[in-house]
Design a protein around this motif. Structure first.
Motif, PDB file in Angstrom:
ATOM      1  N   TRP A  78       0.956  -1.081   0.073  1.00 16.64           N
ATOM      2  CA  TRP A  78       0.130  -0.031   0.070  1.00 16.64           C
ATOM      3  C   TRP A  78       0.803   1.144   0.244  1.00 16.64           C
ATOM      4  O   TRP A  78       2.083   1.099   0.626  1.00 16.64           O
ATOM      5  N   GLU A  95      -3.622   5.880  -1.687  1.00 16.53           N
ATOM      6  CA  GLU A  95      -4.136   5.024  -2.452  1.00 16.53           C
ATOM      7  C   GLU A  95      -5.231   4.481  -1.427  1.00 16.53           C
ATOM      8  O   GLU A  95      -5.378   4.233  -0.377  1.00 16.53           O
ATOM      9  N   LEU A 143      -7.974   2.182  -0.022  1.00 22.44           N
ATOM     10  CA  LEU A 143      -8.171   0.794   0.273  1.00 22.44           C
ATOM     11  C   LEU A 143      -9.603   0.245   0.294  1.00 22.44           C
ATOM     12  O   LEU A 143     -10.292   0.694   1.033  1.00 22.44           O
ATOM     13  N   THR A 161      -6.749   2.969  -6.521  1.00 19.88           N
ATOM     14  CA  THR A 161      -7.461   1.800  -5.339  1.00 19.88           C
ATOM     15  C   THR A 161      -6.853   0.575  -5.511  1.00 19.88           C
ATOM     16  O   THR A 161      -6.426   0.286  -6.419  1.00 19.88           O
ATOM     17  N   ARG A 162      -6.539   0.103  -4.097  1.00 25.21           N
ATOM     18  CA  ARG A 162      -6.005  -1.287  -3.894  1.00 25.21           C
ATOM     19  C   ARG A 162      -6.898  -2.084  -3.365  1.00 25.21           C
ATOM     20  O   ARG A 162      -7.787  -1.610  -2.452  1.00 25.21           O
ATOM     21  N   SER A 188      -2.468  -7.685 -11.180  1.00 24.85           N
ATOM     22  CA  SER A 188      -1.636  -6.442 -10.895  1.00 24.85           C
ATOM     23  C   SER A 188      -2.307  -5.083 -11.129  1.00 24.85           C
ATOM     24  O   SER A 188      -2.134  -3.946 -10.691  1.00 24.85           O
ATOM     25  N   SER A 217      -5.477  -1.861  -8.397  1.00 29.49           N
ATOM     26  CA  SER A 217      -4.201  -2.760  -8.308  1.00 29.49           C
ATOM     27  C   SER A 217      -5.208  -3.847  -7.104  1.00 29.49           C
ATOM     28  O   SER A 217      -5.927  -3.429  -6.333  1.00 29.49           O
ATOM     29  N   SER A 257      -4.821  -7.172  -4.510  1.00 35.46           N
ATOM     30  CA  SER A 257      -3.899  -7.816  -3.672  1.00 35.46           C
ATOM     31  C   SER A 257      -4.997  -9.182  -3.065  1.00 35.46           C
ATOM     32  O   SER A 257      -5.804  -8.681  -2.557  1.00 35.46           O
TER      33      SER A 257
END
Length: 366
Positions: A179, A183, A185, A210-211, A238, A244, A246
């Protein structure tokens, strides 16, 4: 007192999650708890270190059932979500109740969470037992809920203090989540929502980096399916553009709370995660467990009414849960969505928690 909680895992771990939290809170308050479960597999990642004062018993093990039947009966017997304990255990409980050596002995039917009006009507009502090994006894319905006229929600006494001390950056670093400051979350804990591809497209094309933190299991499989089947323009894990992704491992219950505390917006599903998202205080989107007759839409509407959801949040929920042909509106992490979440948390904090109300019912039986 000795509390026995009976739980059958239907699917998705939610039933076990609620019962494990209840058992742990009982133990933390000085009670003794036995959790009867037909499939405790999820506890390997949900609670790998166990909990002092909580004993887990394999409901499918006849030897374990026989041993427990030979022990003193519990003071409180809790049927979680409509499951029924083994007949020999009910008979043991009925025998002890007839002896009258424990005036607080109680049989509780712990129901599912809902904001529908019937919950207030049925909460705490007696249900006499007319047949079987428990004949002559009386169960009492206990309905969790969102108003003072219901049984409330599970909440540890120190929850707010622990959240206030939470360090988001340190937790993300410990979990090796890449992070960066600025960004946004967003956590994703879902089934297979019809609008998932549209959400990924929206996040990828949006103006804010944005993740997306995708939980293990069905959520991960759903996102991967969207990407591999070409349902979204996001070609790799990715991400694309502003998005992005995770993928997370299975999280313990404390770390699932940390995930919700860390995020600016939380997508949750079922019952246990909805409650934890309320305590997090961030904007949330709930995917309700789907039912064939669309009864879940009525349940969703009742919760949105209680929440006082602004129109944009209500429309987002309709689209996310496949209700009608509503296109997915833009999501929000500030403004009315956040204000609504914080106001709801304050209302809930002003009410007695579920365990306090449950103990009161056991003590007074009225």
């Amino acid at each position: 007192m000795q509390w026995d909680i009976f739980c059958k895992v239907i699917d998705n771990h939610g039933d076990l999650g609620v019962c494990w939290r209840l058992a742990c809170q009982l133990a933390a308050s000085g009670e003794r708890a036995r959790l009867w479960i037909d499939d405790a597999t999820a506890l390997n990642w949900m609670a790998p270190t166990g909990c002092d004062g909580v004993r887990v018993i394999d409901w499918c093990d006849p030897v374990a059932v026989q041993r427990a039947a030979a022990e003193p009966a519990p003071d409180v017997l809790i049927e979680a979500f409509g499951c029924e304990p083994a007949p020999e255990l009910i008979a043991k409980f009925a025998e002890a109740a007839a002896a009258g050596n424990a005036p607080q002995r109680a049989w509780i039917n712990l129901e599912y969470l809902s904001a529908e009006p019937y919950v207030e009507r049925l909460h705490r009502l007696p249900s006499p037992v007319f047949k079987g090994p428990g004949v002559g006894l009386t169960k009492r319905f206990f309905y969790p809920g969102f108003t003072p006229a219901t049984g409330g929600l599970l909440r540890e006494p120190d929850l707010a203090q622990r959240q206030a001390l939470f360090d988001r950056a340190r937790w993300l670093q410990a979990k090796q989540i890449p992070w960066q400051e600025g960004e946004r979350l967003v956590s994703l804990f879902c089934y297979e929502p019809p609008a998932l591809a549209a959400l990924l497209e929206q996040l990828a094309a949006g103006p804010t980096p944005t993740r997306l933190l995708v939980t293990a299991g069905r959520a991960t499989r759903a996102v991967e399916a969207c990407i591999s089947n070409g349902k979204t323009a996001t070609p790799t894990s990715s991400g694309l553009g502003a998005l992005s992704i995770s993928y997370l491992p299975y999280l313990t219950q404390p770390d699932f709370d940390h995930l919700l505390w860390a995020c600016d917006l939380n997508f949750v599903r079922g019952e246990d995660s909805l409650v934890r998202a309320h305590w997090a205080g961030a904007p949330l989107v709930w995917q309700i467990y789907p039912q064939d007759d669309d009864a879940h839409h009525t349940k969703l509407g009742a919760w949105l009414d209680w929440l006082g959801a602004p129109p944009s949040l209500r429309l987002f929920h309709h689209a996310w849960n496949g209700q009608g042909d509503t296109p997915l509106p833009p999501l929000e992490t500030q403004g009315p969505w956040r204000e609504t979440a914080l106001a709801a948390r304050e209302r809930l904090r002003a009410q007695d928690d579920l365990l306090a109300q449950l103990r009161h019912l056991v003590a007074g039986k009225s």
